[in-house]
Design a protein around this motif. Sequence first.
Motif, mmCIF file in Angstrom:
data_model
loop_
_atom_site.group_PDB
_atom_site.id
_atom_site.type_symbol
_atom_site.label_atom_id
_atom_site.label_comp_id
_atom_site.label_asym_id
_atom_site.label_seq_id
_atom_site.Cartn_x
_atom_site.Cartn_y
_atom_site.Cartn_z
ATOM 1 N N ARG A 5 0.851 -1.172 0.000
ATOM 2 C CA ARG A 5 0.000 0.000 0.000
ATOM 3 C C ARG A 5 0.892 1.229 0.000
ATOM 4 N N LYS A 6 1.417 1.531 -1.175
ATOM 5 C CA LYS A 6 2.366 2.643 -1.295
ATOM 6 C C LYS A 6 1.682 3.995 -1.097
ATOM 7 N N TYR A 8 0.040 4.887 1.438
ATOM 8 C CA TYR A 8 0.202 5.336 2.815
ATOM 9 C C TYR A 8 1.637 5.827 3.051
ATOM 10 N N PHE A 9 1.782 6.995 3.679
ATOM 11 C CA PHE A 9 3.084 7.547 4.093
ATOM 12 C C PHE A 9 4.031 7.784 2.912
ATOM 13 N N GLU A 12 6.717 10.364 3.215
ATOM 14 C CA GLU A 12 7.818 10.157 4.156
ATOM 15 C C GLU A 12 8.874 9.214 3.578
ATOM 16 N N ARG A 13 8.773 8.917 2.283
ATOM 17 C CA ARG A 13 9.552 7.797 1.772
ATOM 18 C C ARG A 13 10.080 8.102 0.378
ATOM 19 N N ASN A 425 6.368 8.093 14.861
ATOM 20 C CA ASN A 425 6.440 7.127 13.766
ATOM 21 C C ASN A 425 5.405 6.004 13.951
ATOM 22 N N ALA A 427 1.743 3.896 13.473
ATOM 23 C CA ALA A 427 0.959 3.529 12.288
ATOM 24 C C ALA A 427 -0.122 2.504 12.618
ATOM 25 N N GLU A 430 -3.567 3.220 10.729
ATOM 26 C CA GLU A 430 -3.553 2.873 9.308
ATOM 27 C C GLU A 430 -3.609 1.358 9.111
ATOM 28 N N ARG A 453 -1.060 10.566 12.324
ATOM 29 C CA ARG A 453 -0.285 11.802 12.327
ATOM 30 C C ARG A 453 -1.076 12.994 12.856
#
Lengths: 564, 342
Positions: A5-6, A8-9, A12-13, A425, A427, A430, A453
């Motif tokens: 599930r790219k 999400y977040f 930050e990546r 950090n 999660a 989610e 967040r």
Amino acid sequence: MLEFRKDYFADERRDDLDVIGKGVQRQDMLGHVTGTTTFFDDHKMAGMGHLKVLRSPHHHARIRHIDVSQAERSPGVRRVIRGADVPRNLNTLLGLIGFGKDDEPSLATTKVRYRGEPIVAVVADSERLAHEALARVRVDYDPLPAVFDVEEALKPGAPTVNDVYPGNAFEYHDRFDHQRVRFGDVEAGFRSADHVLEQRYQMSPIEQAPTETNGSIAAPETNGRFVVYTPTQGLFFSLDTCAKILDVESNALHFVGGTAGGGFGGKVDSLTEPLAILGAMLTGRPVRYVLGREEEMQFGGPRSGERIVIKDGLMRDGRIVARKVTVWFDSGAYTRLTSYGAVKCAAHVPGPYTIPAVHGDFYCVFTNRTPATAMRGFGVTGVDFALECQMDKLAALAGMDPMEFRILNAYRDGDMKAHRREAKNTALVECVQVAAEKARWPIREEFRRASSRTGGGGERARIPPTPKDTSPPKRTAGGSTYTPSVAPPPASSWDRPAASPPATPFQERFAMPPPPPAPMPRPASSQPPAPPPPEPADRREPPPPAAPGPGTTRFSSVFGTRRR
Amino acid sequence: MSRHRGRGMASINYPIGMNLGGDPSQALVHSNPSGKFTVALSSIDLGQGMKQVTRQICAETLGIPIEDVFVDTADSDTGPHCMGSFASRGTHRAGNAVLAAAREARGVLLEAAAEELEVDPGDLETDGRGTIRVRGAPGKSITVKEAAQAGQFKQGRTIAGRGIFLVPLSPVDPETGEMSPATCYAHAAMVAEVEVDDETGVVTVVRLDSAYELGRALNPRMVEQQLVGGAWMGVSHALYETPEPYYPDPKAGGRDFVEYLMPGPGDIAPHDIAVLERPAPDGPYGGKGPGEMCANPVIPAVANAIFDAVGVRMDTLPITPEKVLRALKAQGGARPQHRAGR
């Protein structure tokens, strides 16, 4: 099936890496699937001796006499090894870092404290000849009353399991028989709550069950060194443990490992390495000591049994306002690593939720069973079972969907955790959202929109006023006054004054209560037991300044000499 | 007598690393004369993939092909210290040590290349395929092999690096339990669907749906291996195994894999997994570590699903058919709840 599930977040990546994030084939895969990988037991050598140990048939007994004369004359025997042959026949694994007191012999001399405890080792030309020699060892025992239940073990008059800790509990901070967590005022929380739910959970020990059992092969090298082929999970941890027990410098040992046939925590204890090396020292030959499957299953050190009592204060709107947790870890007869598992558990409570009042007591208790040790999820797996079953019951009590109930109470970035560190950090929210989506488990829009967040910090970042715990600082009776030595004191001084042995049959005393007939909430009768009363006055003298045992001051090239 | 279906869920987090005497790991990285690199560790590969994950971290950091890196572990004479492979610390702690060592080695490699190309090392980049080139001048380049040879035979450089990653000990407060137990946390949520036979007490796990947040999945295939295998272990913990089935009474323990019950191939449920990646600020490329946590959410999710299916709370592990039947009898039969996710 696994999907990413790219979405999400993503902010930050970086997703432009070259080989990180790719499912590249492992460098060891071909060897594993073609059977050509080298494991410790592939190092068989010419002239190799085989070591086996005689194990106690009793759960708890005094050893009156050991006669090895017949065994020494048994065919193919190279050496019979007894406790007196072990240079430092008392150790505790975490003594290397100054945590705990030496409490476990390599070979029992005066007492056995669990069924399966090693007493005598034989090195012979084959495993069969070693077993035949062991059958000729004569041991006279005086069986002693045994204790198998953690709460029974803490009661006054219970048989002392581990003489180093006469109260049957590991001693924390030279002061307490448990590790504490105190955060906010749980009693006030319970008073203000709409519901209070207290429940009791139990998990049995679990065996790590790796394909490859524990074992090692040790052989003399040049310059007085010994090479050791081992599947240990901690190469230097095991090396330094052996150097301490065998009283040699760490560079006298050359450990070769790194490829193990499964571990899951069951290969941290150096179960075989010290005796294999000692066998090589005493015979001048390579010595192989490998546990059979039954030894691995029954005496290899399982995940501890854990008993957990959780009491929660819950508001009608689903917020948890107070959580009190008591956990008893069944360490078995010796400490091994359970003392640390309890601390790890203390840091984990109350789970990934923000609760303004948390109270925890974590006991490492000695009983007459195989010493427990680390296993995958150490200190956490058992309490997660309890916490998440409790969460399900609380959701029902609040009339909420279990998913929405988790999201409502989930910790978020900026919240203060019970061990007084800020959550970062995070999660959890989610994960719950995605799991619900995958399982087609409908949750309401406001919970689908929640984020780890946002919504944290502020009032939730505060460390709440915490009432001083005025309960007496209970310590294990006489624990601080014990000074370990290489030669143990006479057996008669090791035990607490004999209490009258319990008269009730075993099953009646220790059987678990049957499952409750009714679903929650359970009546208040399932209160955790009152703490054991204070010790008799003659045990309450102030302890001398903590005198670290030899194991706590000596080491090492690796760990330094820090003492907490 | 019938079979009842139910669903249950659980959500968890898990600490990465430990808090005992400090938590260090070290790594050494060096090149042979042809620009092929070796990572020396004393960390342990238990089957979880320690060698491969550190190999990928090293290759990514050096900027060279994965085939040009091998990991050597573990020999106490050649591998520098590591606490060991436990506490979900391997990827994070040893990975960070390898990252640091590979950065240092990359620095020397680029200096050697810069000297040959007569440019500033800061102007160089690697293409991940074995070539070092001048940024913005694609024609001007040197292979990693040529740079390593020049460094070792012409310039007198060791193309090597050292790395250590240390999380210092955090004292635990005796009164409050205040401590810094870990540097980052992984997360998971799990939905289990079960079928409970109210005549035999047998619980069958029908399917699992999960979401795991792992920082970064450094090797997705190895993550899948851990999560699928770990879920199997969770099912086994929940329903099958213990060496003391009548704990705390120590009688009747299994002595081998015939007597010690674990799920067989026919008992494995379909498992749909979603992976989320919120990189850990202090993790190697954001990685945390999926190793230990993946059995944990399965156990309570199964217990909660049993309640959903037949209305009994199973608060003692493992949840054997005997315990389920006793609980059903005490309740007077199955009482399906069907409240989960409907």
